[in-house]
Design an enzyme around this catalytic site. Structure first.
Site, mmCIF file in Angstrom:
data_model
loop_
_atom_site.group_PDB
_atom_site.id
_atom_site.type_symbol
_atom_site.label_atom_id
_atom_site.label_comp_id
_atom_site.label_asym_id
_atom_site.label_seq_id
_atom_site.Cartn_x
_atom_site.Cartn_y
_atom_site.Cartn_z
ATOM 1 N N SER A 182 11.944 13.462 -1.837
ATOM 2 C CA SER A 182 11.778 12.391 -2.823
ATOM 3 C C SER A 182 13.009 12.169 -3.691
ATOM 4 C CB SER A 182 10.566 12.702 -3.709
ATOM 5 O OG SER A 182 10.695 13.963 -4.320
ATOM 6 N N HIS A 210 7.246 9.314 1.227
ATOM 7 C CA HIS A 210 8.405 8.411 1.172
ATOM 8 C C HIS A 210 8.824 7.909 2.550
ATOM 9 C CE1 HIS A 210 9.108 8.969 -3.100
ATOM 10 N NE2 HIS A 210 8.739 10.230 -2.904
ATOM 11 N N LYS A 241 3.616 3.902 -2.803
ATOM 12 C CA LYS A 241 5.025 3.601 -2.565
ATOM 13 C C LYS A 241 5.133 2.407 -1.600
ATOM 14 C CE LYS A 241 5.452 8.491 -3.475
ATOM 15 N NZ LYS A 241 5.485 8.472 -4.925
HETATM 16 N N1 PMP Z 1 4.467 13.730 -2.527
HETATM 17 C C1 PMP Z 1 5.727 13.302 -2.700
HETATM 18 C C2 PMP Z 1 6.773 13.755 -1.738
HETATM 19 C C3 PMP Z 1 6.027 12.433 -3.754
HETATM 20 O O1 PMP Z 1 7.287 12.017 -3.953
HETATM 21 C C4 PMP Z 1 4.998 12.016 -4.619
HETATM 22 C C5 PMP Z 1 5.204 11.035 -5.762
HETATM 23 N N2 PMP Z 1 6.393 10.970 -6.352
HETATM 24 C C6 PMP Z 1 3.716 12.509 -4.412
HETATM 25 C C7 PMP Z 1 3.476 13.352 -3.359
HETATM 26 C C8 PMP Z 1 2.589 12.140 -5.343
HETATM 27 O O2 PMP Z 1 2.049 10.929 -4.945
HETATM 28 P P1 PMP Z 1 1.290 10.023 -5.994
HETATM 29 O O3 PMP Z 1 2.337 9.280 -6.743
HETATM 30 O O4 PMP Z 1 0.416 9.144 -5.156
HETATM 31 O O5 PMP Z 1 0.487 10.931 -6.875
#
Ligand code: PMP
Length: 395
Positions: A182, A210, A241
């Protein structure tokens, strides 16, 4: 003033602010896709994960409006209490089919999915092998599971092999990785992870937060692009996303989904998303499946943008994703770059510890198919001049 049991917070906040580490929620207003309005100015939005520019898509908004009228605002309770309404069932079937798996389970967010699935798979007698740069929700899921947390150096398969060997006596083993990381935007070595999981009889979980919607022939994600879907035991995808919405899902064998329906605590103990959300996600899924244009344009534009920054001597790691990090180092400098970019009409986030390791503060540019090539080219050249002015990159 009388002292209170919360007196410790003031000094903690001062400490955070002095280290340029306090996080402050700004105020923004919506603008056209790919843009955001802040303090009365329209900025190019390079801070959102709305990779495909779907967050304001009329087909999604219409599907949500219809479901809102048909199903009402809230879902009332956990689906285990009230049952799944039709938008949930349609979406879970479509997701399972998309990935060629036995079943799928929609949860309220990616954070909750990670916090729920990991403790459902492993416990005190077990071990989780996790890339050092995995997302915080994975780290929290591992802590909740009480399994041993064996962190391997980022992408380092030799290190993982050593740890697998060391823990070979453990009851269950789970290897977990972001598919695209991320904050770095690079890809996990999924093919090698599959080999290692086979060799060591481990479960393999990929968090495609992502990469879902962006890679693969029909947008299924990175594992699909590499022909490895069948090897991923637990697939996690998010709707916040590329789907432009909110929520998440787990996908795997029919038995896995049956097990999670009993064992994933965020499903059992938390109110289900409003039914209008899975209805909107279904419309987003149809748009994603309809054709590769958005994702191909996004990846081509991301390559161009990344190349412009690299050519100017800026410290941008290799990668092939819409996440383009500009490495800065110290948090105060990253905040200065963020402020200077905003002056130039660009909204981009300074990411600081503990989100990233100490000394690796960066600006995280995340691009969207809503941006035109011309906008991105102009942004890249403004970024380069801002950095030069602040003494970053080649003179
Ligand atoms: N996994 C990863 C790799 C992420 O980057 C994120 C959010 N930044 C999440 C899980 C969490 O997802 P959500 O925003 O739907 O809570």
């Amino acid at each position: 003033m009388a002292s209170s049991s919360l007196d410790w917070i003031g000094p903690e906040l001062e400490r955070l602010a002095a280290a340029s580490l306090e996080r402050v929620i700004g105020t923004t207003a919506p603008a056209s896709p790919g843009h955001v309005e802040r303090r009365g100015r329209t900025l190019l939005d390079l801070s959102s994960n709305d990779y495909l520019g779907l967050a304001r898509h009329p087909a999604i908004i219409e599907a949500m409006r219809e479901a809102l009228l048909a199903e009402g605002a809230g879902s009332g309770a956990s689906r285990l209490a009230t049952g799944s309404r039709p938008p949930y069932e349609r979406l879970e079937q479509a997701l399972a089919q998309w990935h060629g798996k036995g079943g799928a389970l929609v949860l309220a967010s990616g954070y909750m999915a990670n916090a729920g699935v990991i403790p459902a798979l492993v416990g005190r007698q077990d071990v989780v092998f996790s890339d050092r740069l995995n997302h915080a929700s994975i780290v929290d899921g591992i802590a909740l599971s009480r399994a041993e947390h064996a962190r391997y150096r980022h992408g380092d398969m030799d290190h993982l092999r050593v740890l697998l060997q060391k823990h070979r006596g453990k009851r269950r083993k789970l290897i977990v990785t972001d598919a695209v990381f991320s904050m770095d935007g690079d890809q996990a070595p999924l093919a090698e992870l599959v080999e290692l999981k086979r060799e060591h009889g481990a479960m393999l979980m990929a968090d495609e937060a992502h990469s879902g919607g962006i890679y693969g022939r029909r947008g299924e994600g990175l594992a699909a692009q590499l022909g490895l879907q069948d090897e991923i035991d637990v697939h996690l995808g998010t709707f916040g996303k590329a789907f432009g919405l909110y929520g998440a899902y787990l996908c795997g064998s029919r038995e896995l989904i049956r097990w999670l329906s009993s064992a994933a605590r965020p499903l059992v103990y938390s109110t289900a998303l409003p039914p209008s959300v899975p209805a909107g996600v279904m419309a987003a899924l149809e748009l994603i499946q309809a054709g590769p244009e958005r994702r191909m344009r996004l990846l081509a534009a991301s390559r161009m943008f990344r190349a412009s920054l690299t050519a100017a001597g800026l410290d941008v790691p290799d990668g092939d994703s819409p996440i383009v990090p500009l490495r800065i180092g110290e948090s105060d400098q990253a905040l200065r770059v963020q402020a200077a970019l905003e002056e130039e009409g660009i909204a981009a986030l300074a990411v600081r510890p503990p989100t990233v390791p100490a000394g690796t503060a960066r600006i995280r540019f995340s691009l969207s198919a809503a941006h035109s090539d011309a906008e991105l080219a102009a942004a890249a050249s403004r970024i380069v001049s801002v950095c030069r002015r602040l003494g970053l990159g080649a003179p």
